[in-house]
Design a protein around this motif. Structure first.
Motif, mmCIF file in Angstrom:
data_model
loop_
_atom_site.group_PDB
_atom_site.id
_atom_site.type_symbol
_atom_site.label_atom_id
_atom_site.label_comp_id
_atom_site.label_asym_id
_atom_site.label_seq_id
_atom_site.Cartn_x
_atom_site.Cartn_y
_atom_site.Cartn_z
ATOM 1 N N ILE A 26 0.837 -1.201 0.000
ATOM 2 C CA ILE A 26 0.000 0.000 0.000
ATOM 3 C C ILE A 26 0.875 1.256 0.000
ATOM 4 O O ILE A 26 0.558 2.244 -0.680
ATOM 5 C CB ILE A 26 -0.962 -0.014 1.201
ATOM 6 C CG1 ILE A 26 -1.978 -1.145 1.043
ATOM 7 C CG2 ILE A 26 -1.680 1.327 1.334
ATOM 8 C CD1 ILE A 26 -2.871 -1.352 2.262
ATOM 9 N N ILE A 57 -7.043 -2.367 -1.359
ATOM 10 C CA ILE A 57 -7.513 -1.083 -0.842
ATOM 11 C C ILE A 57 -9.023 -1.176 -0.644
ATOM 12 O O ILE A 57 -9.767 -1.376 -1.606
ATOM 13 C CB ILE A 57 -7.144 0.077 -1.775
ATOM 14 C CG1 ILE A 57 -5.625 0.316 -1.726
ATOM 15 C CG2 ILE A 57 -7.887 1.351 -1.388
ATOM 16 C CD1 ILE A 57 -5.134 1.421 -2.621
ATOM 17 N N PHE A 63 -7.490 6.524 1.197
ATOM 18 C CA PHE A 63 -6.241 6.588 0.437
ATOM 19 C C PHE A 63 -6.082 7.972 -0.198
ATOM 20 O O PHE A 63 -5.007 8.578 -0.157
ATOM 21 C CB PHE A 63 -6.232 5.504 -0.633
ATOM 22 C CG PHE A 63 -4.943 5.393 -1.394
ATOM 23 C CD1 PHE A 63 -3.979 4.466 -1.036
ATOM 24 C CD2 PHE A 63 -4.685 6.212 -2.491
ATOM 25 C CE1 PHE A 63 -2.784 4.353 -1.733
ATOM 26 C CE2 PHE A 63 -3.509 6.117 -3.200
ATOM 27 C CZ PHE A 63 -2.552 5.182 -2.817
#
Length: 390
Positions: A26, A57, A63
């Motif tokens: 990530i 995700i 994010f």
């Protein structure tokens, strides 16, 4: 077209193999967005997935909020939020907050949900996903316009729901709907006059389907008093480039087979037919991917442009991790340097014209320059001789 301007970006699911540290994976996705920001890519769309192990995700909004703090220019979209999994009032409220937090750089991409495993865990039948998406989107559009919504159905119960905040962006958040082979996304995006994200491959047949869906978009936009704007249309494709074609094929050996296996084992639609053992060769031959040099990528993008039957606004690369991290970074850099200018008003054409004029007149300019220098030398010597004589 000298005025053609094709925006560039990525569609980041993301895809990470099962043996890789998820925390670092990530973080590398975040570093990729930062890398693209420096390279002047225009957009990054971040996916939402909850099962299957590869696409890790779960909250694109989370994010994006972090990525906005680490970048300066690139626009950041949900690519896409699965509307049947969320209450539309809560989702519209979160996205409006994100619009403010990113100072208008956030975009709102929606879809029905691509992984049936996700829907199953929520007790949602695949047959209901697209109807729920359309229902939710209608509500979200009213909410984002500042309206109060009362709505009751078999899965929703809203009572005078109204957002507390106006959008940060004066015209409202930019929005888009994912569209694959079915016309559902084209109908929904056309009805509301928002963007369309064409996914599902770029083979010859896929391009025909995308072009047909744009026709559906135009028809539904017209029925609802909207203007069909091709700059709102984005097409997703695969690409990996290197200095040579041989190097590009060598690079993708790192991860392309595991990527293809995930699509065969878990994802909704396999990208390889049964019996295919060389994924890179097949995907390139069928036009699904460009694996080669920047020149090959120019040809691939031109093919997409032609296949769209009139042009589109942005080409998005599905971020795939076929190559290792250094080769992946290099691929995006080579495209930014040597592919993008060709599609952005042919940005280097004035430079080439200036260079050609200079080359064509070099002999004339050289003679004039040499004569000017010789004249100055003569003037200096004459003045020097005069002072000596005095």
């Amino acid at each position: 077209m000298t005025d053609r301007y094709l925006r560039t970006g990525i569609f980041l699911a993301p895809f990470h193999t099962l043996d890789e540290n998820p925390t670092l994976a990530i973080e590398r996705d975040m570093e990729l967005v930062q890398h693209l920001d420096r390279l002047n890519y225009h957009e990054a769309w971040i996916g939402e997935h909850h099962s299957g192990g590869f696409e890790i995700i779960a909250s694109p909004e989370m994010f994006i909020a972090a990525a906005a703090e680490r970048t300066r220019h690139i626009r950041l979209g949900t690519g896409v939020v699965s509307l049947p999994y969320h209450n539309p009032f809560m989702l519209a409220s979160r996205m409006t907050q994100l619009d403010h937090m990113t100072r208008g750089r956030a975009m709102f991409g929606v879809g029905p949900g691509s992984l049936v495993h996700d829907a199953a865990k929520l007790g949602i039948k695949p047959a209901a996903q697209r109807d729920r998406m359309a229902e939710s989107l209608d509500i979200i559009m009213e909410l984002m316009a500042g309206k109060s919504v009362t709505h009751k159905s078999d899965w929703l119960d809203l009572n005078a729901a109204q957002l507390q905040l106006l959008p940060y962006s004066p015209g409202g958040m930019e929005m888009a709907v994912a569209s694959s082979r079915s016309p559902v996304g084209a109908v929904a995006s056309g009805r509301h006059g928002i963007g369309m994200l064409s996914i599902g491959g770029t083979s010859d047949d896929a391009l025909k389907a995308h072009a047909a869906n744009w026709g559906v978009y135009v028809e539904n936009a017209r029925k609802n008093g909207r203007t069909a704007d091709r700059s709102k249309w984005r097409i997703v494709t695969f690409a990996h480039v290197a200095e040579t074609r041989e190097q590009a094929f060598k690079d993708v050996n790192f991860g392309i087979d595991r990527f293809a296996k995930y699509f065969t084992d878990v994802a909704t639609f396999p990208i390889l037919p049964p019996g295919i053992t060389n994924a890179a060769e097949y995907l390139t031959k069928e036009g699904i991917a460009c694996i080669g040099t920047p020149d090959d990528c120019v040809k691939h993008f031109e093919r997409l442009w032609k296949g769209s039957d009139g042009g589109f606004g942005a080409v998005l690369l599905l971020a795939h991790n076929w190559a290792d991290w250094p080769a992946t970074q290099r691929s995006y850099e080579l495209m930014a340097r040597f592919v993008h200018p060709h599609f952005q008003r042919n940005a280097n054409a004035p430079r080439q014209q200036s260079y050609d004029v200079a080359v064509g007149n070099r002999d004339i300019y050289s003679v004039q320059s040499q004569a000017a220098v010789a004249g100055e030398i003569e003037k200096y010597q004459a003045a020097k001789s005069k002072r000596a004589a005095e």
